[in-house]
Design an enzyme around this catalytic site. Structure first.
Site, PDB file in Angstrom:
ATOM      1  N   ASP A 209       0.828  -1.207   0.000  1.00 35.76           N
ATOM      2  CA  ASP A 209       0.000   0.000   0.000  1.00 35.76           C
ATOM      3  C   ASP A 209       0.866   1.263   0.000  1.00 35.76           C
ATOM      4  O   ASP A 209       1.951   1.269   0.578  1.00 35.76           O
ATOM      5  CB  ASP A 209      -0.900  -0.021   1.244  1.00 35.76           C
TER       6      ASP A 209
ATOM      7  N   HIS B 287       3.033   3.345  -8.942  1.00 31.27           N
ATOM      8  CA  HIS B 287       2.884   1.912  -9.241  1.00 31.27           C
ATOM      9  C   HIS B 287       4.140   1.379  -9.928  1.00 31.27           C
ATOM     10  O   HIS B 287       4.570   0.256  -9.677  1.00 31.27           O
ATOM     11  CB  HIS B 287       1.654   1.675 -10.122  1.00 31.27           C
TER      12      HIS B 287
ATOM     13  N   TRP C  43     -11.292  -2.388  -9.437  1.00 28.72           N
ATOM     14  CA  TRP C  43     -11.895  -2.036 -10.738  1.00 28.72           C
ATOM     15  C   TRP C  43     -12.598  -0.691 -10.679  1.00 28.72           C
ATOM     16  O   TRP C  43     -12.931  -0.117 -11.723  1.00 28.72           O
ATOM     17  CB  TRP C  43     -12.884  -3.114 -11.193  1.00 28.72           C
TER      18      TRP C  43
ATOM     19  N   LEU D 210      11.832 -20.073  -3.894  1.00 27.12           N
ATOM     20  CA  LEU D 210      10.675 -19.271  -3.485  1.00 27.12           C
ATOM     21  C   LEU D 210       9.525 -19.394  -4.495  1.00 27.12           C
ATOM     22  O   LEU D 210       9.759 -19.380  -5.704  1.00 27.12           O
ATOM     23  CB  LEU D 210      11.114 -17.800  -3.402  1.00 27.12           C
TER      24      LEU D 210
HETATM   25  C1  FPP Z   1      -1.948   0.192  -3.504  1.00 28.16           C
HETATM   26  O1  FPP Z   1      -1.467   1.491  -3.446  1.00 28.16           O
HETATM   27  C2  FPP Z   1      -1.360  -0.489  -4.647  1.00 28.16           C
HETATM   28  C3  FPP Z   1      -2.053  -1.097  -5.661  1.00 28.16           C
HETATM   29  C4  FPP Z   1      -3.521  -1.188  -5.706  1.00 28.16           C
HETATM   30  C5  FPP Z   1      -1.343  -1.669  -6.808  1.00 28.16           C
HETATM   31  C6  FPP Z   1      -0.231  -2.528  -6.349  1.00 28.16           C
HETATM   32  C7  FPP Z   1       0.631  -2.862  -7.459  1.00 28.16           C
HETATM   33  C8  FPP Z   1       1.982  -2.837  -7.384  1.00 28.16           C
HETATM   34  C9  FPP Z   1       2.751  -2.466  -6.183  1.00 28.16           C
HETATM   35  C10 FPP Z   1       2.805  -3.265  -8.494  1.00 28.16           C
HETATM   36  C11 FPP Z   1       2.613  -4.734  -8.678  1.00 28.16           C
HETATM   37  C12 FPP Z   1       3.601  -5.283  -9.531  1.00 28.16           C
HETATM   38  C13 FPP Z   1       3.390  -6.375 -10.266  1.00 28.16           C
HETATM   39  C14 FPP Z   1       4.550  -6.974 -10.911  1.00 28.16           C
HETATM   40  C15 FPP Z   1       2.073  -6.973 -10.491  1.00 28.16           C
HETATM   41  P1  FPP Z   1      -2.478   2.683  -3.648  1.00 28.16           P
HETATM   42  O2  FPP Z   1      -2.530   3.013  -5.097  1.00 28.16           O
HETATM   43  O3  FPP Z   1      -3.803   2.335  -3.036  1.00 28.16           O
HETATM   44  O4  FPP Z   1      -1.755   3.810  -2.831  1.00 28.16           O
HETATM   45  P2  FPP Z   1      -2.440   4.973  -2.003  1.00 28.16           P
HETATM   46  O5  FPP Z   1      -3.224   4.320  -0.906  1.00 28.16           O
HETATM   47  O6  FPP Z   1      -1.275   5.753  -1.487  1.00 28.16           O
HETATM   48  O7  FPP Z   1      -3.293   5.767  -2.957  1.00 28.16           O
END
Ligand code: FPP
Length: 254
Positions: free
Chosen positions: A34, A51, A83, A145
């Site tokens: 997060d 991201h 989504w 892993l």
């Molecule tokens: C939450 O942060 C993050 C996500 C919903 C996306 C997570 C994805 C990645 C970390 C990359 C994944 C990598 C691969 C290879 C699949 P947020 O956007 O909710 O952050 P915020 O709470 O600060 O807005």
């Protein structure tokens, strides 16, 4: 005497040393990654840059988890609730596995890491599914892993799906109602091939489960870390495991 696993890092002023008990490394660590959006906002960057940086952190943390001897690492990459985000952001996140695997698959193979997923794959774009299927095929024989991406995953949706699967078996006379128990139900979950996580980590200071592995985390230790996911690193993972090792797990006993 415990065998000590020394892990020296020099990324902080001075030198930080984590003395982890090598006999008590969690077999399965699950992470709610997060804080990508906030990381980008702090830098006046578009959310997707967060991201992108989060994807780089996935590489670092995966390598460190392998080095520590963790056997399963489950990462919450996209929830059934995500989504509702703006379409541009969804498109970007959906392309991350493609980008990640294009750049990192050779290293995954080299490091004996196996790629797996949980979640509803049929809801994902074709290019995402293809990249993941290729990675699964090419790492299927690896024995180090297991890196599990939870994509289009939600704990409640998983349980509803599992109930339907179990009902179908009962209808087809393949399962007796009397034989439905925690073990046989668990055998139908998307995670049936993996043990339950001993440790859940959530970054960014938020302390919620957000519909992640709600069945499987029943007895897990929760460690909340203040770092935003793009700032999380191998050292932070060690620190979380150090906290895990200080906990007493009683599973409802004394
Ligand atoms: C939450 O942060 C993050 C996500 C919903 C996306 C997570 C994805 C990645 C970390 C990359 C994944 C990598 C691969 C290879 C699949 P947020 O956007 O909710 O952050 P915020 O709470 O600060 O807005």
């Amino acid at each position: 005497m415990f065998k000590k696993l020394r892990n020296k890092k020099k990324s902080q002023p001075g030198e930080l040393t984590y003395d982890l008990n090598a006999q008590n490394i969690p077999k399965h660590v699950a992470i709610i990654m997060d804080g990508n959006g906030r990381w980008a906002k702090q830098r006046n960057l578009p959310r997707v840059k967060g991201h992108y940086q989060g994807m780089q952190t996935v590489k670092t943390v995966t390598k460190e988890a392998g080095k520590l001897g963790i056997k399963y690492l489950t990462l919450y990459a996209f929830s059934t609730e995500n989504w509702s985000r703006p379409q541009d952001e969804i498109n970007y996140i959906m392309n991350l596995p493609v980008n990640f695997l294009n750049t990192f698959l050779p290293e995954l193979i080299e490091n004996n890491i196996k790629v797996e997923t949980i979640g509803f794959m049929q809801g994902l774009p074709e290019s995402t599914v293809e990249a993941i299927e290729k990675a699964k095929r090419e790492t299927a024989q690896n024995t180090g892993l297991t890196l599990i991406f939870a994509i289009n995953y939600g704990g409640r949706a998983e349980i509803v799906h599992t109930v339907k699967e179990v009902c179908k078996k009962v209808q087809a006379n393949e399962l007796n109602i009397e034989d439905i128990n925690e073990t046989s139900f668990g055998d139908h979950l998307m995670t049936s091939r993996f043990p339950d996580p001993e440790l859940l980590i959530r970054t960014s200071g938020e302390e919620r489960l957000s519909n992640f592995l709600i069945w499987q985390l029943s007895y897990s230790e929760f460690v909340f870390n203040d770092k935003l996911w793009p700032d999380f690193d191998g050292e932070a993972l060690n620190a979380c495991i150090k906290i895990y090792q200080s906990r007493q797990r009683r599973f409802g006993g004394l």
